[in-house]
Design an enzyme around this catalytic site. Structure first.
Site, mmCIF file in Angstrom:
data_model
loop_
_atom_site.group_PDB
_atom_site.id
_atom_site.type_symbol
_atom_site.label_atom_id
_atom_site.label_comp_id
_atom_site.label_asym_id
_atom_site.label_seq_id
_atom_site.Cartn_x
_atom_site.Cartn_y
_atom_site.Cartn_z
ATOM 1 N N SER A 129 0.807 -1.221 0.000
ATOM 2 C CA SER A 129 0.000 0.000 0.000
ATOM 3 C C SER A 129 0.843 1.276 0.000
ATOM 4 O O SER A 129 1.897 1.349 0.637
ATOM 5 C CB SER A 129 -0.871 -0.002 1.264
ATOM 6 O OG SER A 129 -1.421 1.277 1.473
ATOM 7 N N GLU A 131 0.140 3.704 1.681
ATOM 8 C CA GLU A 131 0.182 4.161 3.080
ATOM 9 C C GLU A 131 1.571 3.929 3.686
ATOM 10 O O GLU A 131 1.947 4.577 4.657
ATOM 11 C CB GLU A 131 -0.857 3.403 3.912
ATOM 12 C CG GLU A 131 -2.226 4.053 3.959
ATOM 13 C CD GLU A 131 -2.249 5.357 4.735
ATOM 14 O OE1 GLU A 131 -2.769 6.342 4.184
ATOM 15 O OE2 GLU A 131 -1.745 5.400 5.858
ATOM 16 N N TYR A 153 -1.726 0.113 10.677
ATOM 17 C CA TYR A 153 -1.989 -0.572 9.394
ATOM 18 C C TYR A 153 -0.752 -0.484 8.494
ATOM 19 O O TYR A 153 -0.311 -1.488 7.927
ATOM 20 C CB TYR A 153 -3.197 0.090 8.720
ATOM 21 C CG TYR A 153 -3.380 -0.269 7.259
ATOM 22 C CD1 TYR A 153 -3.952 -1.476 6.877
ATOM 23 C CD2 TYR A 153 -2.964 0.607 6.249
ATOM 24 C CE1 TYR A 153 -4.117 -1.807 5.535
ATOM 25 C CE2 TYR A 153 -3.127 0.289 4.905
ATOM 26 C CZ TYR A 153 -3.708 -0.916 4.555
ATOM 27 O OH TYR A 153 -3.855 -1.241 3.221
#
Ligand code: NAP
Ligand code: GDD
Length: 325
Positions: A129, A131, A153
């Site tokens: 990801s 992120e 996460y």
């Protein structure tokens, strides 16, 4: 006929990937965890199509259960494994960090161990990801950008991403990680910001809701269409040599801009309906994500087909259609 095993089959990407692989003649094994309510809305159309259901097998499994993952790989001997399962909500990962880490990080470790012991000739896709770039102000972000994760996460995804590279190099396995930037669709979970906005706008338009509460409107994201992004996942596993790829549009927009496109398209006034709720701000925000998809374009021949405005409008239109049906 090739067999593909997909974890996270009931999620947004799992459902689009199943559609893509079934259309290419794959046999698809979808791994679903047990839930107290039926959670197969996104793949129900497969069950309703006699041609598709012939090649589709829905099985129970959980990323927290090593024995189960081993058994599934022994039983189905997949040619391709797509690891999409996750607790994928960044805000929620601050509330349930241990569960998030168990599924995202340890779950990936469990699946990798089963894979290398049981079917090491298979190809493996890891759902990494954007992120993971977190606090790194560098932009646009590419495969070479340093990972500075800023949530439980993202920390768990970074562990899984590094582990995949390590298993690829240590054991010569065909593992590719897609560093995917935000991708959305009418099948997007209702608590992610784009879908929350399009769903609320449609409900307001129909007189079913009178306000929309949001958090940080200034965050910038590189938003693409999930249907385009699952094609990149498949393309990665068709390469002779495994590698990591950024998948993005190369455009970034604020949450406010997304809101403006949707409300204008719906003929609604933002000031009349939208309110800011401080509780929706995150303990730590990622202010800007902007991807550089050059490598995916040059090596895979992948390009996004759906752009920002078109995406926002198609999501709103789908939500409205769902209400007037
Ligand atoms: P999603 O809609 O939240 O789907 C996640 C899937 O994982 C669901 O099928 C969920 O099942 C399943 N799952 C959760 N916990 C599990 C467990 N313990 N065992 C087995 N399955 C479990 O996510 P998505 O948007 O499709 O994203 C797919 C993957 O890409 C995720 O790994 C996500 O982190 C990653 N990713 C997404 C984006 C994006 O913008 N969408 C960007 C980069 C990376 P339930 O239906 O039962 O909850
Ligand atoms: N969810 C949500 N709800 N986000 C809001 C809200 C709100 O009410 N108001 C503002 N936002 C802001 C968030 O603070 C964030 O900056 C931005 O909207 C996007 O939030 P999400 O849609 O929840 O997505 P995300 O960027 O945190 O994470 C998604 O993309 C990642 C890839 O970059 C998820 O799909 C992750 O699983 C994925 O890895």
């Amino acid at each position: 006929m090739k067999t593909a095993l997909i974890t996270g089959i009931t999620g947004q990407d799992g459902s689009y990937l199943a559609d893509l692989l079934l259309s290419k003649g794959y046999k698809v094994v979808g791994v679903k965890r047990r839930t107290s309510l039926i959670s197969t809305d996104r793949i129900d159309h497969v069950f309703n199509d006699p041609d598709l259901i012939m090649n589709f097998n829905l099985v129970y499994g959980n990323m927290n259960d090593s024995g189960c993952l081993h058994r599934l790989l022994i039983e189905h001997q997949p040619d391709e494994i797509y690891n999409l399962a996750a607790q994928s909500h960044v805000r929620v990962s601050f509330d349930t960090p241990e569960e998030t880490t168990e599924i995202v990080a340890m779950g990936t470790l469990r699946l990798l161990e089963a894979y290398r012991n049981i079917c090491p000739e298979a190809k493996f896709y890891q759902a990494s990801s954007s992120e993971m770039f977190g606090d790194n102000p560098e932009n646009p972000q590419s495969e070479a950008t340093r990972l500075m994760p800023a949530s439980p996460y993202a920390c768990a995804k970074t562990y899984a991403h590094n582990l995949c590279r390590n298993y690829r190099e240590s054991y010569g396995l065909h593992i590719s990680s897609g560093i995917l930037f935000n991708h959305e669709s009418p099948r997007r979970g209702e608590t992610f910001v784009t879908r929350k906005i399009t769903r609320a706008a449609a409900r307001i338009k129909m007189g079913l809701q009178d306000s929309l509460y949001l958090g940080n409107l200034d965050a910038k994201r590189d938003w693409g269409f999930a249907g385009d992004y699952v094609e990149a996942m498949w393309m990665m596993l068709q390469q002779e040599v495994p590698d990591d790829y950024v998948v993005a549009t190369g455009e970034t927009h604020t949450v406010k801009e997304f809101l403006e496109v949707v409300f204008k398209h719906a003929g609604l006034d933002i000031d009349e309906y939208v309110k800011i709720d401080e509780r929706l701000f995150r303990p730590h925000e990622v202010p800007l994500l902007l991807g550089d998809p050059t490598k995916a374009k040059e090596k895979l021949g992948w390009e996004p087909k759906t752009r920002f405005e078109g995406l926002a409008k198609l999501m709103y239109d789908a939500d409205l259609r769902g209400l007037v049906r």
